[in-house]
Design a protein around this motif. Structure first.
Motif, short mmCIF file in Angstrom:
data_model
loop_
_atom_site.label_atom_id
_atom_site.label_comp_id
_atom_site.label_asym_id
_atom_site.label_seq_id
_atom_site.Cartn_x
_atom_site.Cartn_y
_atom_site.Cartn_z
N UNK A 1 33.71 32.58 21.55
CA UNK A 1 34.33 32.77 22.87
C UNK A 1 33.82 34.10 23.41
N UNK A 2 32.71 34.03 24.14
CA UNK A 2 32.09 35.23 24.65
C UNK A 2 32.54 35.48 26.09
N UNK A 3 31.99 36.50 26.65
CA UNK A 3 32.31 36.88 28.02
C UNK A 3 31.03 36.92 28.84
N UNK B 1 33.19 26.22 26.72
CA UNK B 1 32.48 25.03 26.25
C UNK B 1 31.21 24.79 27.04
N UNK B 2 31.23 25.11 28.32
CA UNK B 2 30.07 24.87 29.16
C UNK B 2 29.00 25.93 28.96
N UNK B 3 29.37 27.21 29.06
CA UNK B 3 28.38 28.29 29.05
C UNK B 3 27.89 28.65 27.65
N UNK B 4 28.73 28.52 26.64
CA UNK B 4 28.34 28.95 25.29
C UNK B 4 27.94 27.82 24.36
N UNK B 5 28.13 26.57 24.80
CA UNK B 5 27.78 25.44 23.94
C UNK B 5 26.89 24.42 24.65
N UNK B 6 27.33 23.90 25.81
CA UNK B 6 26.59 22.83 26.47
C UNK B 6 25.28 23.32 27.07
N UNK C 1 27.78 39.47 24.70
CA UNK C 1 28.12 38.45 25.68
C UNK C 1 26.82 37.87 26.25
N UNK C 2 26.95 36.93 27.16
CA UNK C 2 25.77 36.25 27.67
C UNK C 2 24.81 37.21 28.37
N UNK C 3 25.37 38.15 29.12
CA UNK C 3 24.51 39.13 29.80
C UNK C 3 23.76 39.99 28.80
N UNK C 4 24.45 40.38 27.70
CA UNK C 4 23.79 41.17 26.67
C UNK C 4 22.68 40.41 25.97
#
Length: 476
Positions: free
Chosen positions: A15-17, A29-34, A311-314
């Protein structure tokens, strides 16, 4: 023992940010998995296709050696994965004797590795399917269960790890070698496919490096191996947390003061060695707290630190940093090898010996005895191009990372200056524009990687306390 692909695992939910904003369960579920599963599935298809077409182009141009090597490097990681998998006795269903289960298991492994593109697509299809189910799940419990299934450990993930280095490194070096020596003789379509192949190989290697650059420190906080290891899965606090060769120390009223003094001396020594680098003291912050049973003197406690995942940006920033870094590294090494083929061997050998020596020193003797020597050779070869914290946790993080990047940037800069000032004035040098392009591209990528590295360091997350361990108990 259950096979790795049938193991009912319950991995931690990621569960990232995004830029500091926490995602809700559906967004997670969408951004970190799918989306990552779809993206990397597409990347794998393009990567595989570019290398396959490139091998065909070499064959058309009547270069069977280049075509064969291109294909061989595509199969190299799956060969390594198969050998290491079947040689791990704990992975066999019945490793005490030869049974029908072992025969079936081996047959499945042979088929999986022989037809690895289909095996890979099956894995990505599994990830995408469970990510979609997680996004559509009506309840939070159902959604978490679907996401756990999406990220459950699979043996194919070990192939992905090896592919990030065993496939990409030799493939990039091979295509650069061909381009530098035959660029005027190659068809434009072949050159285009070589460039595409190198871009996808660099992207794959950069992504793998991002995933494992601080893996051991992140593993302390719950991150697990993506492939099934029966003796390591969900083992967040391993033997590295215990005192070297001693384990937990029990003390009494008589020896308590001596142990307390030893702990204080060790704490001061670690602080001095790490020069105040809190990140380097990963699991060695000692303090004394009053004991709450029946005795009136305190016990010694050690706090356990872990590094959260970016997180996703990192991750995107780290990917850009490593992509530029690796591009500059490959260009510097390949160009220097073009002009000085003997000297590059001595340079890389010295780099390899130096990195392995620091690994052995940082690992301490009791860990070295428990680690296969082939691991240090493999990691030492990876450290020719990048650095990852894998299988062992760095104890002096700032010293190791600053020293590594200073060494690599210095090597790249010196190599470029040597061939630039010693060979660019040669009248017989062909393809002068190509080498000038490489020189300026190396400098530009070095600047971009260093800049993004600084931004990443300023915005990265710090280590957090994930637990504590009693190292001096008075109950015995």
């Amino acid at each position: 023992m259950a096979d790795s692909d049938n193991f009912k695992a319950t991995p931690a939910i990621v569960r990232l940010t995004v830029l500091g904003y926490e995602l809700n369960s559906k967004q997670n579920a969408c951004f970190n998995y799918l989306l990552p599963a779809i993206f990397w599935c597409s990347m794998y298809i393009l990567h595989f296709a570019s290398d396959l077409v490139l091998a065909h182009r070499h064959h058309i141009e009547e270069d069977p050696i280049w075509a064969s090597l291109t294909l061989f490097f595509m199969y190299l990681p799956v060969i390594g994965c198969f050998v290491l998998t079947v040689s791990s006795i704990e992975m066999w269903p019945d490793y005490d004797e030869c049974t029908l289960s072992n025969v079936k298991w081996l047959s499945v492994k042979i088929l999986q590795h022989l037809f690895f593109p289909i095996w890979t697509m099956w894995r990505y299809a599994e990830k995408i399917f469970w990510a979609i189910e997680g996004y559509r799940a009506p309840t939070e419990d159902d959604r978490q269960e679907c996401l756990r299934k999406s990220s459950a450990p699979r043996s194919i993930e070990f192939y992905f790890f090896l592919k990030g280095f065993l496939h990409t490194i030799p493939q990039i070096l091979l295509q650069l070698h061909i381009l530098m020596r035959n660029v005027k003789l190659l068809d434009q379509q072949t050159i285009d496919m070589q460039v595409a192949s190198m871009v996808f190989n660099l992207a794959t290697m950069a992504a793998t490096t991002v995933q494992y650059q601080r893996f051991k420190s992140q593993k302390m906080g719950g991150k697990n191996y993506p492939w099934y290891k029966p003796y390591k899965y969900n083992d967040n606090v391993d033997a590295a947390l215990l005192l070297p060769a001693t384990g937990i120390i029990y003390c009494t009223k008589e020896n308590y003061q001596k142990i307390a003094n030893d702990i204080e001396e060790r704490r001061i020594k670690e602080i001095e060695e790490n020069a105040g680098d809190d990140e380097s003291i990963s699991s060695s912050v000692y303090y004394l707290e009053p004991h709450v049973d029946e005795v009136d003197f305190p016990k010694a406690i050690r706090q356990i630190y872990a590094l959260p995942e970016d997180d996703l940006a990192g991750k995107v920033l780290a990917f850009f940093w490593w992509f530029c870094f690796l591009l500059a590294r490959f260009l510097a090494i390949s160009t220097f090898a073009y002009f000085f083929p003997k000297d590059i061997i001595w340079l890389l050998s010295s780099h390899f010996i130096l990195c392995v020596s620091f690994l052995l020193y940082d690992a301490r003797a009791y860990l070295v005895r428990r680690t296969k020597a082939v691991f240090f050779i493999f990691v030492g070869l990876i450290y020719l191009f990048c650095i990852i914290e894998f299988k062992k946790q760095f104890t002096r993080v700032r010293f190791i990372y600053n020293g590594y990047f200073t060494l690599v940037f210095s090597e790249n800069f010196i190599m470029c200056l040597i061939w630039w000032f010693s060979r660019m004035d040669d009248t017989g040098l062909v393809n002068d524009w190509w080498f000038r392009y490489i020189f300026y591209m190396t400098l530009l990528c070095t600047f971009l990687s260093l800049s993004s590295m600084i931004v990443y360091k300023l915005t990265r997350q710090s280590k957090v306390v994930v637990g504590q361990e009693t190292i001096c108990d008075t109950t015995i």
